[in-house]
Design a protein around this motif. Structure first.
Motif, short mmCIF file in Angstrom:
data_model
loop_
_atom_site.label_atom_id
_atom_site.label_comp_id
_atom_site.label_asym_id
_atom_site.label_seq_id
_atom_site.Cartn_x
_atom_site.Cartn_y
_atom_site.Cartn_z
N ARG A 50 6.54 18.06 3.06
CA ARG A 50 6.40 17.18 1.91
C ARG A 50 5.21 16.26 2.21
NH1 ARG A 50 8.63 11.68 1.75
NH2 ARG A 50 9.69 11.16 3.68
N SER A 56 1.13 4.25 5.77
CA SER A 56 2.22 3.25 5.82
C SER A 56 2.82 3.20 7.22
CB SER A 56 3.34 3.63 4.86
OG SER A 56 3.00 3.32 3.57
N GLU A 60 2.84 -0.04 9.69
CA GLU A 60 4.04 -0.62 10.33
C GLU A 60 3.80 -0.83 11.82
OE1 GLU A 60 7.75 1.47 10.30
OE2 GLU A 60 8.38 0.63 8.40
N SER A 81 7.12 -1.18 3.39
CA SER A 81 8.35 -0.63 3.96
C SER A 81 9.36 -1.70 4.40
CB SER A 81 8.03 0.32 5.12
OG SER A 81 7.32 -0.36 6.11
N TRP A 82 8.92 -2.95 4.58
CA TRP A 82 9.88 -3.98 5.00
C TRP A 82 10.35 -4.87 3.84
CZ3 TRP A 82 13.00 -4.19 8.97
CH2 TRP A 82 12.72 -3.32 10.02
N ASN A 85 14.37 -4.67 3.27
CA ASN A 85 15.19 -5.29 4.32
C ASN A 85 15.00 -6.81 4.37
OD1 ASN A 85 14.73 -2.29 5.80
ND2 ASN A 85 16.79 -3.15 5.86
N LEU A 157 17.39 -6.88 10.64
CA LEU A 157 17.90 -5.55 11.04
C LEU A 157 17.73 -5.43 12.55
CD1 LEU A 157 18.74 -2.93 9.29
CD2 LEU A 157 16.48 -2.07 9.88
N ASP A 183 17.10 7.57 10.35
CA ASP A 183 17.17 8.08 8.98
C ASP A 183 16.16 9.24 8.95
OD1 ASP A 183 16.60 8.47 6.28
OD2 ASP A 183 16.61 6.34 5.78
N LEU A 186 13.54 9.78 5.88
CA LEU A 186 12.55 8.71 5.66
C LEU A 186 12.02 8.13 6.96
CD1 LEU A 186 13.98 6.66 2.65
CD2 LEU A 186 11.87 7.99 2.71
N GLY A 187 12.91 7.64 7.80
CA GLY A 187 12.48 6.91 9.00
C GLY A 187 11.75 7.81 9.98
N ASN A 189 10.08 10.49 9.59
CA ASN A 189 8.76 10.81 9.06
C ASN A 189 7.73 9.76 9.53
OD1 ASN A 189 6.75 11.75 7.15
ND2 ASN A 189 7.47 10.16 5.77
N PHE A 280 16.37 5.38 -0.63
CA PHE A 280 16.33 4.48 0.54
C PHE A 280 17.59 3.61 0.53
CE2 PHE A 280 15.19 0.33 2.37
CZ PHE A 280 14.63 0.71 3.58
N SER A 281 18.24 3.49 1.67
CA SER A 281 19.46 2.66 1.75
C SER A 281 19.16 1.34 2.43
CB SER A 281 20.53 3.39 2.56
OG SER A 281 20.83 4.61 1.93
#
Ligand SMILES: Nc1nc(=O)c2c([nH]1)NC[C@@H]1CN(c3ccc(C(=O)N[C@@H](CCC(=O)O)C(=O)O)cc3)CN21
Ligand SMILES: O=c1ccn([C@H]2C[C@H](O)[C@@H](COP(=O)(O)O)O2)c(=O)[nH]1
Length: 282
Positions: A50, A56, A60, A81-82, A85, A157, A183, A186-187, A189, A280-281
């Protein structure tokens, strides 16, 4: 890329359902995964099944290296990305230690660059590692850890990829990175890119030869609302891995702290399948 797909397939086939209280979702979960990346031959471990937003991920990492504690600073570097959270989690929003909009608290790079010990002294773990590697020293404790149980209540977190250990043998530099919670859609990756780039960057600024990066994951999971999309992704045939070019003018930790931007990174030959937008959770 194959090791990523193998892990995804293993979770789909052998994973166990685990209820997660923090997110109020079920996760298909597997314990223990060992990945490794060939930094020496510049085999960039980006997902090809994908479209991956690799900038990004590097933004990070740069934010962690700089010790940022604020989602706005991460946005300025090039990643949102943050945001969730820092601003959308009710437990963190009601925490009296939260300093306002976009505050992430004492997480990740804050611990890496300014760990406060019981005497109130500030310890810069990353600077110590760079100084030692520059002098050809590996004291078997070249460890950058973000995991500070004494300050979990001061951050949004607990760090997921929490510890990075550098190892030097003559001119050869290795990295072993530990992740407690992953995750996978997502994570991971992002995290694969970060482990690879961290070794390549640190080798570059300490003038060492990057060898292999080892990535050790404990709890690898796929959230219940990601499963159907992952079943699509694992059927896709991966493309060959591209390579990562880093601006050779980056020569020190101070360079990383001051002028470096995402324009100093280039991925060469990235072929990929269509994007997949995973939920995304928070
Ligand atoms: N549930 C969860 N998973 C994570 O991977 C994660 C957290 N929480 N919280 C802290 C950080 C933030 N991370 C994130 C946050 C968002 C994306 C994300 O939305 N990625 C999209 C779009 C990226 C973009 O457009 O820049 C993706 O398709 O990869 C990825 C990692 C990784 N971490
Ligand atoms: O770099 C990261 C940061 C976070 N994650 C994921 C792993 C989990 O799904 C959540 C964190 O939840 P916990 O309840 O704190 O375990 O974020 C990641 O994969 N990579």
């Amino acid at each position: 890329m194959n090791q990523y797909l193998e892990l995804c397939k293993k979770i789909i086939n052998d994973g166990q359902w685990v209820e997660n209280k923090r997110t109020n979702k079920k996760c298909l979960t597997l314990i223990n995964a060992d990945l490794q990346y060939d930094v020496e031959n510049n085999v960039f471990p980006i997902i090809t099944t994908r479209k991956s937003f690799w900038k990004s991920a590097i933004a990070e990492l740069l934010g962690y290296i700089r010790g940022y504690d604020n989602a706005a600073d991460f946005r300025k570097l090039g990643t949102k990305s943050w945001d969730a959270n820092a601003n959308d989690n009710s437990v963190w929003l009601s925490n009296p230690n939260r300093k306002g909009l976009d505050d992430m608290g004492r997480v990740y790079g804050v611990q890496g660059r300014s760990w406060v010990n019981s005497d109130g002294c500030v310890i810069d773990q990353l600077k110590k590692i760079i100084n030692n590697l520059n002098s050809g020293i590996d004291d078997r404790g070249e460890i950058l850890t973000f995991y500070n149980p004494g300050e979990f209540d001061k951050g949004c977190l607990r760090p997921c990829m929490h510890t990075h250990t550098f190892s030097l043998i003559n001119e050869d530099l290795y990295l072993t990175s530990y992740q407690r919670s992953c995750d996978v859609p997502l994570g991971l990756n992002f995290n694969q890119i970060q482990v690879f780039t961290l070794l390549k960057l640190v080798a570059q600024i300490t003038r060492k030869k990057p060898k292999t990066a080892y990535h050790k994951i404990v709890n690898a999971h796929i959230y219940e609302d990601q499963i159907d999309l992952m079943k699509v992704q694992i059927e896709r045939k991966p493309f060959q891995s591209p390579s990562l070019n880093i601006n050779p003018d980056i020569k020190s930790l101070e360079d990383l702290e001051s002028w470096v931007t995402l324009d100093d990174f280039e991925v060469i030959g990235y072929e990929h399948h269509d994007a997949i937008k995973y939920p995304f959770s928070v």
